[in-house]
Design an enzyme around this catalytic site. Sequence first.
Site, PDB file in Angstrom:
ATOM      1  N   ASN A  27       1.693  -4.887   7.838  1.00 16.04           N
ATOM      2  CA  ASN A  27       2.751  -5.307   6.932  1.00 16.04           C
ATOM      3  C   ASN A  27       3.443  -4.102   6.306  1.00 16.04           C
ATOM      4  O   ASN A  27       4.638  -4.132   6.023  1.00 16.04           O
ATOM      5  CB  ASN A  27       2.180  -6.227   5.852  1.00 16.04           C
ATOM      6  CG  ASN A  27       1.850  -7.610   6.388  1.00 16.04           C
ATOM      7  OD1 ASN A  27       2.706  -8.288   6.933  1.00 16.04           O
ATOM      8  ND2 ASN A  27       0.599  -8.007   6.258  1.00 16.04           N
ATOM      9  N   ALA A  80       0.806  -1.218   0.000  1.00 19.34           N
ATOM     10  CA  ALA A  80       0.000   0.000   0.000  1.00 19.34           C
ATOM     11  C   ALA A  80       0.839   1.268   0.000  1.00 19.34           C
ATOM     12  O   ALA A  80       0.308   2.360   0.169  1.00 19.34           O
ATOM     13  CB  ALA A  80      -0.917  -0.006   1.225  1.00 19.34           C
ATOM     14  N   HIS A 120      -1.344   6.125   5.106  1.00 14.95           N
ATOM     15  CA  HIS A 120       0.020   5.790   5.497  1.00 14.95           C
ATOM     16  C   HIS A 120       0.855   7.055   5.407  1.00 14.95           C
ATOM     17  O   HIS A 120       0.885   7.706   4.354  1.00 14.95           O
ATOM     18  CB  HIS A 120       0.597   4.709   4.576  1.00 14.95           C
ATOM     19  CG  HIS A 120      -0.256   3.495   4.464  1.00 14.95           C
ATOM     20  ND1 HIS A 120      -0.120   2.407   5.299  1.00 14.95           N
ATOM     21  CD2 HIS A 120      -1.282   3.195   3.630  1.00 14.95           C
ATOM     22  CE1 HIS A 120      -1.016   1.489   4.969  1.00 14.95           C
ATOM     23  NE2 HIS A 120      -1.732   1.950   3.968  1.00 14.95           N
TER      24      HIS A 120
END
Length: 258
Positions: A181, A117, A210
Site C-alpha cells: 500500500n 508507513a 521504505h
Amino acid sequence: MLTLGLIGYGSVARGIVSAFPPDSVGWIALLREGVSPDLPANVRAVAQLDRLIDARPKAVVEAAGQAAVAAYVPALLEAGIPTVIASVGALSDPVLADRIAILRRNGGARAILPAGALGGLDYLRAIAALPDARVRYTSRKPPAAWTAELTALGLSAEHEELTLFEGTPEEATRAYPKNLNAAFAVALAAGADKVTVRVVADPKAAGNTHEIEAESAAGTASFRFTNAPSPDNPKTSALMALSLVAALGELLDTEGVR
C-alpha cells in the site's frame, strides 16, 4: 461515548483501539462471517455492513485489505460516514478510484488517505506537476517478511539481498495486495506514471524499510524510513497503526466531534 467503526480486526485495528481510552470510545468492528477474535469490552462485532451503517459511527477506519475497500467504502461514503482508508493500493483500480472520487466530491463524506508507513509525500505532491519528475520507491524488508514468496519461487535471501519485483505501482499492488500500500501512496502523491516500484528481501535490513528517490527540475531528494515491524505481523510496520490513529484524530477534530 463516541462511536467509531472498524473494518477488520487484525494487528493494525488492535493498535488503533488501544490508542483511545476504552471508557470514551465504543467500537463497531465489521468482521467476516465466522471470524471471532478476542475483542475488548468496548468493541462489538457485526457481520453485515448494514449493521455498521445503522450504528452511525462518527467515522470508520478500513484495516482489512484492498478487497474490503471495494466491498464497503463506497457504501459508507454514500451513507455519509467519513472513512479512513488504510489499503490505498485498492485505488490502483481506476473504476473504484473514480467512484470514490465522485462520492468524495458529491456525497459530503470525507475519505482520508493516510501516509501510512511513509513521510515526504508533500514533497512528491509538489513535484508531481513537473513533466520530468521521476520517483523510485523501494520496499526493503528482512527475508522473514517474504517467507511465503521466497518459498514459492524456490529462492533464498539468507546471505544476499534479492529483488523480488520491479515494475509499475499498479503491477506492484496486484502482485502484493497485502504488502505494498505504501507504494501506491507514493504513486497517488507523485503520479503513477512517474513511479517505479522495487521489492527487496534483504537479510541486512534492520526493519521494514521504505526508500524514496526523486529527481526533477526542482532538484533531487531521498527519503529512508526504517520502521519496526508490527509484533503480530512482520510484513506490516508498527507505524501503520500510529498513522491511522493520527489520521482518525485529525478527522474527528475537523468534524468537531472531539
